[in-house]
Design a protein around this motif. Sequence first.
Motif, PDB file in Angstrom:
ATOM      1  N   LYS A 239       0.816  -1.209   0.000  1.00 49.80           N
ATOM      2  CA  LYS A 239       0.000   0.000   0.000  1.00 49.80           C
ATOM      3  C   LYS A 239       0.853   1.265   0.000  1.00 49.80           C
ATOM      4  N   GLY A 240       2.156   1.101  -0.103  1.00 50.01           N
ATOM      5  CA  GLY A 240       3.057   2.241  -0.064  1.00 50.01           C
ATOM      6  C   GLY A 240       4.018   2.229  -1.232  1.00 50.01           C
ATOM      7  N   GLN A 241       5.290   2.433  -0.913  1.00 49.71           N
ATOM      8  CA  GLN A 241       6.301   2.543  -1.954  1.00 49.71           C
ATOM      9  C   GLN A 241       6.716   1.155  -2.434  1.00 49.71           C
ATOM     10  N   VAL A 242       6.677   0.945  -3.752  1.00 51.75           N
ATOM     11  CA  VAL A 242       7.085  -0.348  -4.324  1.00 51.75           C
ATOM     12  C   VAL A 242       8.232  -0.180  -5.316  1.00 51.75           C
ATOM     13  N   GLY A 243       8.840   1.004  -5.328  1.00 47.90           N
ATOM     14  CA  GLY A 243       9.931   1.268  -6.252  1.00 47.90           C
ATOM     15  C   GLY A 243       9.691   2.556  -7.001  1.00 47.90           C
ATOM     16  N   ALA A 244      10.715   2.980  -7.725  1.00 55.61           N
ATOM     17  CA  ALA A 244      10.636   4.240  -8.454  1.00 55.61           C
ATOM     18  C   ALA A 244      10.578   4.036  -9.960  1.00 55.61           C
ATOM     19  N   LEU A 246      12.647   3.347 -12.094  1.00 53.99           N
ATOM     20  CA  LEU A 246      14.018   3.361 -12.611  1.00 53.99           C
ATOM     21  C   LEU A 246      14.904   2.455 -11.776  1.00 53.99           C
ATOM     22  N   GLY A 247      14.556   2.303 -10.531  1.00 54.42           N
ATOM     23  CA  GLY A 247      15.231   1.460  -9.565  1.00 54.42           C
ATOM     24  C   GLY A 247      14.307   1.366  -8.363  1.00 54.42           C
ATOM     25  N   THR A 248      14.728   0.678  -7.317  1.00 57.43           N
ATOM     26  CA  THR A 248      13.857   0.597  -6.144  1.00 57.43           C
ATOM     27  C   THR A 248      13.797   1.937  -5.423  1.00 57.43           C
ATOM     28  N   THR A 249      14.944   2.381  -4.921  1.00 57.54           N
ATOM     29  CA  THR A 249      15.022   3.668  -4.243  1.00 57.54           C
ATOM     30  C   THR A 249      16.477   4.085  -4.264  1.00 57.54           C
ATOM     31  N   THR A 250      16.812   5.129  -3.540  1.00 56.04           N
ATOM     32  CA  THR A 250      18.195   5.584  -3.511  1.00 56.04           C
ATOM     33  C   THR A 250      18.780   5.391  -2.122  1.00 56.04           C
ATOM     34  N   SER A 251      20.082   5.244  -2.070  1.00 59.33           N
ATOM     35  CA  SER A 251      20.765   5.053  -0.798  1.00 59.33           C
ATOM     36  C   SER A 251      20.809   6.357  -0.018  1.00 59.33           C
ATOM     37  N   ALA A 252      21.154   6.252   1.257  1.00 60.66           N
ATOM     38  CA  ALA A 252      21.114   7.418   2.149  1.00 60.66           C
ATOM     39  C   ALA A 252      22.477   7.701   2.748  1.00 60.66           C
ATOM     40  N   GLY A 253      23.517   7.534   1.940  1.00 62.44           N
ATOM     41  CA  GLY A 253      24.863   7.690   2.458  1.00 62.44           C
ATOM     42  C   GLY A 253      25.526   8.988   2.076  1.00 62.44           C
ATOM     43  N   SER A 509       3.271   4.529 -13.283  1.00 60.95           N
ATOM     44  CA  SER A 509       4.535   5.224 -13.019  1.00 60.95           C
ATOM     45  C   SER A 509       4.849   5.199 -11.530  1.00 60.95           C
ATOM     46  N   GLY A 510       6.068   4.783 -11.185  1.00 58.21           N
ATOM     47  CA  GLY A 510       6.484   4.800  -9.792  1.00 58.21           C
ATOM     48  C   GLY A 510       6.393   6.182  -9.170  1.00 58.21           C
ATOM     49  N   PRO A 511       6.938   7.239  -9.819  1.00 57.88           N
ATOM     50  CA  PRO A 511       6.805   8.581  -9.241  1.00 57.88           C
ATOM     51  C   PRO A 511       5.364   9.060  -9.117  1.00 57.88           C
ATOM     52  N   TRP A 512       4.487   8.731 -10.083  1.00 50.99           N
ATOM     53  CA  TRP A 512       3.077   9.121  -9.944  1.00 50.99           C
ATOM     54  C   TRP A 512       2.490   8.455  -8.707  1.00 50.99           C
ATOM     55  N   ARG A 513       2.719   7.159  -8.546  1.00 54.90           N
ATOM     56  CA  ARG A 513       2.220   6.443  -7.368  1.00 54.90           C
ATOM     57  C   ARG A 513       2.713   7.125  -6.094  1.00 54.90           C
ATOM     58  N   ASN A 514       4.014   7.437  -6.061  1.00 55.44           N
ATOM     59  CA  ASN A 514       4.582   8.033  -4.860  1.00 55.44           C
ATOM     60  C   ASN A 514       3.996   9.410  -4.579  1.00 55.44           C
TER      61      ASN A 514
END
Length: 658
Positions: A239-244, A246-253, A509-514
């Motif tokens: 019911k939330g984020q399932v990827g973008a 282009l990829g799943t998500t981005t790292s936080a480093g 679209s992943g971004p539209w969903r998000n």
Amino acid sequence: MKLKPLIVCMALAASLSSITFSQAADDTRKDAASATKSANDALYNQLPFSDKQDFADAHKGFIAALPQEIIKGESGNVIWNPQQYAFIKEGDKSPDSVNPSLWRQSQLINISGLFEVTEGVYQIRNLDLSNMTIIEGKEGITVVDPLVSAETAKVGMDLYYKNRGKKPVVAVIYTHSHVDHYGGVRGVIDEADVKSGKVKVYAPAGFMEEAVSENIMAGNVMSRRASYMYGNLLKADPKGQVGAGLGTTTSAGTVTLIAPTDYITKTGEKRTIDGLTYDFMMAPGSEAPSEMLWYIEEKKIIETAEDVTHTLHNTYSLRGAKIRQPLPWSKYINDAINLWGDKAEIILAQHHWPTWGNDNVNKLLRTQRDLYRYINDQTLRMANKGLTRDEIAADFKLPPGLANTWANRGYYGSVSHDVKATYVLYLGWFDGNPATLDELPPVEAAKKFVEYMGGADSILQKAKTDFDQGNYRWVAQVVSKVVFADPENKAARDLEADALEQMGYQAESGPWRNFYLTGAQELRNGVQKLPTPNTASPDTVRAMTPEMFFDFLAVHIDGVKAGNAKAVINVDLGDDGGKYKLELENGVLNHSADIQADKPDATLTLNRDTLNKIILKDETLKQAEDKGEVKVSGNPAKVDELLGYMDNFEFWFNIVTP
């Protein structure tokens, strides 16, 4: 004298997406409605789900799985969780709350690990938003696009070394100027080796300027919108984020940057890099302002950077960015076909999985070429017939040969927003109707809409009927007027949230969903003011020219407050930084290089290292002055006055409410 705090959001806005936020409590999420289930189920009969070739290609050459340990920073912060998307299992039918086409793409993206593309060429996939490619040569290895963060890039290199043995990195290649293609470079190489000449860093012409400057001026608003686009505020679940897409998500480093030593400047330029022959093609203004493709002759590989992937890409990014041009993009792909199409056996990019076989390579190139060309040409055709931006997007249809090709589906871009961007690229925001030339601003217009439509209760009653009929687009559009007219109307907020949620469940679209789901969450729970990310990494700040910094300061001037102010300040950054004259007048801060005013109000003398520390908030101007690192001559009150006109950009501004 104190430097007013400035929220410095000057790295690429995408780097905000590398910040992982705590999930806001959201027990109010709804199930997929019957209309959503029907819309999603219908796709199984419309698209070629029986075609499993992409899954075979995504698994091909598998060597080793990614380490399953969570990658953490020095303070214990989560940088990358390889188990975050374990709920997306290959072979499972899409949940009712996820578009089946997007679910299929997410399944493919989740095929992770170290892969052999061909002898001597390897890729690490799903250790970040992008891929990292490693090419074995005569003396060592060449690393292409070292991910977003130094921490994930290092884990990727360790995985490669564990399975292929330790080999020296002799070169790094940046395909283009977006942060997910250079940010992890310090996890791959040491800058000392670059300075000594042991390692070369290749990039397309204009790389440094574009990498640093693209989102400096609008960095705060881009970063806030990126929190919607990448779904950072959403829980990763059905019911939330399932990827973008282009990829799943981005790292936080840690986002890092080492300047290139060698620039590629023209198509047809060939370089021998570690014993292999690279034939380069410039592609500026395609997916990035600075971008290049190439062909490795000995490997028969076309590297398409981000211009040919397994999705319709953005010609406009929903986080906000300059519009990209689909016509040159299409022509670059056509040039690649003409240059290398008759001999290439593999095509790989820095997202998704490769394609093997000359016929398949050319099919992918041709369909992607025609996709961007079709969007360009047909948008203009319809515009020339008098249709407006939104009318074109509503009526736009891809031919079956393009629409039914999986690689052309809108997982990251979308036909709708790419078409709208193309219209604006050529014709601007105005649709030609004078009634739209100077419309009322959103809140004032919303109050009039609600009044004319019989009041909030009347609108909500009708909107609930439309919701039950599955007319979610209209419900979100009309109820948003009620929310902007009265943001405290909880019934309106809840109904708009319900509509946005169902639209998110249906989005391909992943971004539209998000965007939809984040909007729904903030309507229900409000804006969660979490710790503000600092997207200005030290490497990015050091790479800024003084001109970029002074332009950035000028954006912070409150023009109304400073409208009658006048000040002339000389800045001397020494031999490494140069001399500048700053002039505040008419609410504008101008600067001139290599000029000093004869009679300035004040003069600031400091070196570039000190300026960097002030930008990075390691110390204030007053602290630097007390240490003797800054000398202020003339009238220091004029410097205080200038700084007093600087506006402060709050990060967590409202989006779905006024």
